[in-house]
Design an enzyme around this catalytic site. Structure first.
Site, PDB file in Angstrom:
ATOM      1  CD  GLU A  74      48.430  51.943  18.859  1.00  0.00           C
ATOM      2  OE1 GLU A  74      48.975  51.158  19.639  1.00  0.00           O
ATOM      3  OE2 GLU A  74      49.195  52.658  17.935  1.00  0.00           O
ATOM      4  CG  PHE A  84      56.411  49.283   6.569  1.00  0.00           C
ATOM      5  CD1 PHE A  84      56.972  48.437   7.527  1.00  0.00           C
ATOM      6  CD2 PHE A  84      56.078  50.691   7.193  1.00  0.00           C
ATOM      7  CE1 PHE A  84      57.313  48.614   8.785  1.00  0.00           C
ATOM      8  CE2 PHE A  84      56.555  50.874   8.407  1.00  0.00           C
ATOM      9  CZ  PHE A  84      57.221  50.044   9.557  1.00  0.00           C
ATOM     10  CD  GLN A  85      53.897  50.548  10.678  1.00  0.00           C
ATOM     11  OE1 GLN A  85      53.394  51.739  10.360  1.00  0.00           O
ATOM     12  NE2 GLN A  85      54.441  50.336  11.703  1.00  0.00           N
ATOM     13  CG  MET A 109      37.702  34.424  38.379  1.00  0.00           C
ATOM     14  SD  MET A 109      36.638  33.882  39.780  1.00  0.00           S
ATOM     15  CE  MET A 109      35.756  35.098  39.783  1.00  0.00           C
ATOM     16  CE  LYS A 162      51.104  59.447   3.640  1.00  0.00           C
ATOM     17  NZ  LYS A 162      50.743  60.557   4.484  1.00  0.00           N
TER      18      LYS A 162
HETATM   19  C1  LIG Z   1      43.031  39.500  28.618  1.00  0.00           C
HETATM   20  C2  LIG Z   1      42.766  38.339  29.493  1.00  0.00           C
HETATM   21  N1  LIG Z   1      43.589  37.312  29.731  1.00  0.00           N
HETATM   22  C3  LIG Z   1      43.110  36.296  30.762  1.00  0.00           C
HETATM   23  C4  LIG Z   1      41.880  36.193  31.163  1.00  0.00           C
HETATM   24  C5  LIG Z   1      41.445  35.142  32.169  1.00  0.00           C
HETATM   25  N2  LIG Z   1      41.414  35.406  33.519  1.00  0.00           N
HETATM   26  C6  LIG Z   1      40.101  35.718  34.002  1.00  0.00           C
HETATM   27  S1  LIG Z   1      40.081  36.390  35.560  1.00  0.00           S
HETATM   28  C7  LIG Z   1      41.963  36.241  35.724  1.00  0.00           C
HETATM   29  C8  LIG Z   1      42.895  36.398  36.853  1.00  0.00           C
HETATM   30  C9  LIG Z   1      42.795  37.838  36.850  1.00  0.00           C
HETATM   31  O1  LIG Z   1      43.795  38.034  37.947  1.00  0.00           O
HETATM   32  P1  LIG Z   1      43.787  39.493  38.793  1.00  0.00           P
HETATM   33  O2  LIG Z   1      43.488  40.775  37.661  1.00  0.00           O
HETATM   34  O3  LIG Z   1      45.173  39.471  39.720  1.00  0.00           O
HETATM   35  O4  LIG Z   1      42.416  39.446  39.468  1.00  0.00           O
HETATM   36  P2  LIG Z   1      41.917  38.709  40.842  1.00  0.00           P
HETATM   37  O5  LIG Z   1      41.017  37.486  40.313  1.00  0.00           O
HETATM   38  O6  LIG Z   1      43.122  38.107  41.560  1.00  0.00           O
HETATM   39  O7  LIG Z   1      41.133  39.519  41.652  1.00  0.00           O
HETATM   40  C10 LIG Z   1      42.366  35.703  34.349  1.00  0.00           C
HETATM   41  C11 LIG Z   1      43.916  35.340  34.035  1.00  0.00           C
HETATM   42  C12 LIG Z   1      41.164  37.330  31.074  1.00  0.00           C
HETATM   43  N3  LIG Z   1      39.847  37.309  31.437  1.00  0.00           N
HETATM   44  N4  LIG Z   1      41.534  38.313  29.968  1.00  0.00           N
END
Ligand SMILES: Cc1ncc(C[n+]2csc(CCOP(=O)(O)OP(=O)(O)O)c2C)c(N)n1
Length: 560
Positions: free
Chosen positions: A51, A113-114, A465, A163
């Site tokens: 989803e 349920f659900q 990042m 439903k």
């Molecule tokens: C769902 C989610 N979990 C955690 C984060 C925190 N976060 C931001 S950037 C990042 C790293 C992203 O890594 P990657 O996709 O490998 O991209 P890169 O920065 O290496 O280009 C994280 C963990 C987020 N933005 N979204």
């Protein structure tokens, strides 16, 4: 004509002009799916793997087309799996209608349920949501949901349908689609006030965001900038509204924006902000943001004006009307000193990048130079997203699709699928190994529907990042950001039925990209990049755009 609730829902979707829905079935929406089965010639249903993929697809569809995206999920886990995607659309003001089934009215509140209170859960992340108690209300609720999703500042609306309401019978009569109410025009008085401020300004900067994309006013912004002799920059949400090579356009500003754009924003004495919300990502520390500038803020959402940054003139109106009238009313200006100063900033930026063995930027240039201008550029979240926002050469409107406000890793593949379906064009997804890992199951969807999506994984074997933050602000203590995975993305592509390529340098990437771009359905390129590549510029904690980290050498300074 008498119809069941499920039929009424499907008929009302058709009445509203919906031709595509994304979703995943379950017991509490099985009646709706049964009626969709009858209308396959009118509504194309895309069955995703999850989803979350469905809601990101509906969102990508909406971003790429400007239409409202529609997603359907069952009760309980189906509904909760939509939450991140609804929040993503909410933070970026994307029109979306999410339809969930729920247990019978008589079973509500009994931990059936659900059963889940999805209207309660999504209250803070929807423009509005509805729990439909009675079938007699259903058609009008759906109509209102579409109107709300599109009107004023767009956003997601959720409709939860038990439903028994789907099964109950009621009279249905088709109605003409009501257009959303127009956004009010601005007053002459406000235009005159703006003109007065413009006359006093010597360093004008026009800052636009997602609102400018929605109203498609890129050309008008350029005309206004010509008249005022102003420079232009945008938030992440504004990208692709103005061609990247537009002479006055400095690109995205903000925490990881272009240096010249961010510094010019900090040094301006007049900021005309159009369809933006002064997000902290775009402004840095809001209390210190461009203190010397007079600020005019124009937005269709009154609640945004003065919310994050105090402004001198706040106008709630249709931004297109404002810009059109200001172009006529404003005097022709000349700001030679300002334009010269901005040229110096651009040169400083160019010097900082020049000569760096900077594979991410090279890869983005290769992508820019080898795709058709209408290709949608989609990203996930992280360094790869910022590099793309900084360097990609946008030529057409609505070709940039990214999660700006919520910053949702895992958004990209679903959104790329939705945008390709909505526009019948190819998407290029630039993602990271971390982000791609979150929702790569949608590769199955892309293969099933033969979606033309070229996926480029900037594989730095890290959550880049966050690792960058650890390097700069946590003394290189890389806690849990190294991805020591052994995933073979080429084999993974093949296992899903897609094509896989590997690249390790500029030359092999160019070859792989040209091949991958020609593949009819989905393809993946696993591009190895250095683990310690940084996104620069970067804002120091509590810093302002006057003291951005521009070069690697500046980093030790930030650690003090
Ligand atoms: C769902 C989610 N979990 C955690 C984060 C925190 N976060 C931001 S950037 C990042 C790293 C992203 O890594 P990657 O996709 O490998 O991209 P890169 O920065 O290496 O280009 C994280 C963990 C987020 N933005 N979204």
């Amino acid at each position: 004509m008498k119809m069941t609730g499920a039929q009424i829902l499907v008929e009302t979707l058709i009445e509203q002009g919906v031709d595509t829905v994304f979703g995943f079935p379950g017991g509490m929406v099985v009646d709706i799916y049964d009626k969709l089965y009858d209308k396959q010639d009118k509504i194309n249903h895309i069955l995703t793997a999850h989803e979350e993929g469905a809601v990101h697809s509906a969102d990508g569809y909406a971003r790429a087309t400007g239409k409202t995206g529609v997603v359907i999920a069952t009760s309980g886990p189906g509904a909760t799996n939509l939450v991140t995607g609804i929040a993503t659309a909410y933070l970026d003001s994307i029109p979306l209608v999410a339809i969930t089934g729920n247990v019978r009215n008589s079973m509500i509140g009994r931990d059936s349920f659900q059963e889940i209170d999805i209207t309660g859960i999504t209250l803070p992340i929807t423009k509005h949501n509805f729990f439909v108690h009675k079938v007699s209300k259903l058609a009008d609720v759906v109509r209102t949901a579409f109107e709300l999703a599109q009107s004023g500042r767009p956003g997601p609306v959720l409709i939860d349908i038990p439903k028994d309401v789907q099964e109950a019978v009621f009279e249905f009569k088709k109605q003409p689609v009501k257009k959303p109410d127009p956004i009010p025009c601005c007053d002459d008085e406000d235009i005159q006030k703006a003109v007065k401020l413009i006359k006093e300004a010597k360093r004008p900067y026009i800052y636009f965001g997602g609102g400018a994309v929605r109203t498609s006013i890129g050309e008008d912004i350029v005309k206004l900038a010509d008249k005022l002799d102003a420079v232009i920059g945008c938030s992440m949400m504004g990208l692709s509204e103005i061609p990247s090579d537009s002479p006055r356009f400095l690109g995205m500003q903000g925490m990881h924006g272009r240096y010249a754009s961010s510094v010019a924003l900090a040094k301006a004495d007049l900021i005309i902000a159009l369809g933006v919300r002064f997000s902290d990502r775009a402004t840095g520390k809001t209390e210190k943001f461009s203190l010397s500038a007079t600020k005019i803020h124009v937005d269709c959402d009154r609640a945004e004006i003065g919310k994050n940054v105090p402004v001198d003139l706040g106008i709630c109106c249709d931004i297109k009307d404002f810009v059109d009238r200001l172009i006529k009313a404003a005097p022709q200006r000349k700001n030679t000193e300002w334009i010269k100063k901005v040229e110096q900033l651009k040169q400083r930026e160019a010097d900082a990048y020049e000569g760096l063995p900077f594979l991410p930027r090279d890869a983005i240039n290769i992508i820019s130079d080898n795709i058709k201008p209408d290709t949608r550029l989609v990203t996930d979240v992280g360094q790869h997203q910022c590099w793309t926002a900084q360097f990609f050469k946008f030529r057409n409107k609505r070709t940039w699709i990214t999660s700006g406000g919520l910053g949702t890793m895992g958004f990209g593949l679903g959104a790329a699928i939705g945008s390709s379906i909505g526009t019948n064009t190819r998407s290029v997804l630039i993602t990271g190994d971390g982000s791609f890992g979150m929702c790569l199951n949608e590769l199955a969807t892309a293969v099933t529907y033969n979606i033309p999506v070229t996926i480029v994984i900037f594989n730095n074997h890290a959550l880049g990042m966050v690792r960058q933050w650890q390097k700069v602000f946590f003394d290189g203590r890389y806690s849990n950001t190294t991805l020591d995975r052994k995933t073979d993305f080429v084999k993974l592509a093949q296992a899903f039925g897609a094509k896989g390529f590997k690249a390790t340098d500029k030359k092999s990437f160019e070859e792989a990209f040209k091949k991958a771009y020609k593949v009819k359905g989905p393809s993946i390129i696993d591009l190895t990049i250095k683990t310690d590549s940084l996104v620069l510029p970067m804002l120091k904690p509590g810093g302002t755009f006057n003291n951005l980290i521009l070069r690697r050498e500046d980093i030790s300074d930030a650690e003090k």
